[in-house]
Design an enzyme around this catalytic site. Structure first.
Site, mmCIF file in Angstrom:
data_model
loop_
_atom_site.group_PDB
_atom_site.id
_atom_site.type_symbol
_atom_site.label_atom_id
_atom_site.label_comp_id
_atom_site.label_asym_id
_atom_site.label_seq_id
_atom_site.Cartn_x
_atom_site.Cartn_y
_atom_site.Cartn_z
ATOM 1 C CG ASP A 227 -1.806 1.273 1.526
ATOM 2 O OD1 ASP A 227 -1.481 2.184 0.816
ATOM 3 O OD2 ASP A 227 -2.797 1.089 2.518
ATOM 4 C CB VAL A 228 1.599 3.764 -2.464
ATOM 5 C CG1 VAL A 228 2.043 2.937 -3.654
ATOM 6 C CG2 VAL A 228 0.053 4.482 -2.556
ATOM 7 C CG ASN B 93 -0.864 4.173 -12.163
ATOM 8 O OD1 ASN B 93 -1.476 4.708 -12.985
ATOM 9 N ND2 ASN B 93 -1.164 2.929 -11.886
ATOM 10 C CE1 TYR C 104 -8.440 10.534 -8.599
ATOM 11 C CE2 TYR C 104 -8.749 12.693 -10.017
ATOM 12 C CZ TYR C 104 -8.302 11.489 -9.681
ATOM 13 O OH TYR C 104 -7.671 10.819 -10.901
ATOM 14 C CE LYS D 165 -4.828 11.879 -9.294
ATOM 15 N NZ LYS D 165 -3.882 11.069 -9.452
HETATM 16 C C1 BGC Z 1 -10.568 10.466 -12.990
HETATM 17 C C2 BGC Z 1 -11.661 10.164 -13.912
HETATM 18 C C3 BGC Z 1 -12.179 11.225 -14.863
HETATM 19 C C4 BGC Z 1 -11.313 12.018 -15.446
HETATM 20 C C5 BGC Z 1 -11.859 13.230 -16.316
HETATM 21 C C6 BGC Z 1 -9.610 11.410 -14.143
HETATM 22 O O1 BGC Z 1 -8.521 11.701 -13.016
HETATM 23 O O2 BGC Z 1 -9.789 9.619 -12.360
HETATM 24 O O3 BGC Z 1 -12.523 9.441 -13.195
HETATM 25 O O4 BGC Z 1 -13.163 10.624 -15.759
HETATM 26 O O5 BGC Z 1 -10.454 12.443 -14.902
HETATM 27 O O6 BGC Z 1 -12.743 13.756 -15.643
#
Ligand code: BGC
Length: 266
Positions: free
Chosen positions: A65-66, A92, A164, A168
């Site tokens: 698990d990273v 990744n 998320y 990112k």
């Molecule tokens: C997500 C996907 C999404 C895409 C564009 C990605 O980083 O993991 O679920 O479809 O971005 O929105």
């Protein structure tokens, strides 16, 4: 034609599925030995390892698990122990746990940050330590390359996915900062930012005709991406052909980041 990654060794975190598996196959087809990290089931990594070994490279599965420091360190060490060195890290592994911000629990927030941001840092740090120790090898231009999996959501806000998008966005500054800090060791750190690529993570969208049509509206190039759209550019980024590329992210998104809402508008 000579293969661009002949004699190189790589670790691909989350290399047993989705974009990770396509990258594993592509690196192997370019001559690299690949350690395939898996998280909860060793079966797919084992099968993929057997498949790519038939092409003449070495491969093995490595569990972990990273987001756990000891696992992140161990997977890099096992790669070095099995292959003698590590030239490439594909950081990744990633997850999505979606929820509207007002309902998102602290656990849902933390889990995604832990895997998608802290996990990337931990594996990158472990790989960079080995790169420095081994230096620039014979016939190589760098001591090692780290490719971090980013997303269009490192710049595109995404309602319902605050954890998320925050992770990112963090990956973007991590890439730039690590690249700045590690360049003196001849380590390159680059990002790859896929748009909508058909994998299990977003199947709920591309698997539904109506939602898929709406998604295509967001992609000027007019099609949803395939995992191989990402794998080819990654193998180039890892190669010495890209030796002067560091601290930057390559968007592989069919134009999703080009403000498609402005087409014929504004
Ligand atoms: C997500 C996907 C999404 C895409 C564009 C990605 O980083 O993991 O679920 O479809 O971005 O929105």
């Amino acid at each position: 034609m000579s293969k661009r990654l002949e004699g190189r060794t790589a670790l691909v975190t989350g290399g047993d599925s989705g974009i990770g598996a396509a990258i594993t196959r592509e690196l192997a087809s370019q001559g690299a030995d690949v350690a395939i990290n898996w998280h909860s089931d060793n079966g797919p990594a084992q099968e993929l390892g057997e498949e790519i070994s038939r092409g003449g490279v070495r491969a093995f599965g490595v569990g972990g698990d990273v987001s756990k420091e000891e696992d992140a360190t161990r997977m890099v060490e096992e790669t070095v122990a099995r292959f003698g060195r590590i030239d490439i890290l594909i950081s990744n592994a990633g997850i999505q746990i979606d929820a509207p911000a007002l309902e998102m629990t602290a656990d849902e927030w933390r889990k995604v940050l832990d895997v998608n941001l802290t996990g990337q840092f931990l594996v990158a740090r472990a790989a960079a330590r080995h790169f420095i120790e081994q230096g620039v090898g014979e016939g190589r231009r760098s001591a090692g390359v780290i490719v971090c999996m980013s997303s269009v959501h490192d710049v595109v806000p995404w309602a319902g996915h605050a954890n998320y998008a925050a992770a990112k966005g963090g990956v973007d500054m991590m890439i730039k900062t690590l690249a700045q800090e590690l360049a003196k060791h001849r380590i390159r750190v680059v990002g790859i930012a896929p748009g909508a690529i058909k994998t299990d993570i977003n199947k709920e969208v591309w698997g539904d005709e109506e939602k898929a049509d709406e998604l295509r509206e967001l992609i000027p190039y007019g099609r949803i991406g395939e995992v191989d759209d990402v794998a080819g550019p990654v193998s180039w980024l890892c190669s010495d052909e890209a030796d002067y590329v560091t601290g930057t992210t390559l968007y592989v998104d069919g134009g999703m980041t080009l403000y498609p809402g402005f087409i014929g508008n504004g």
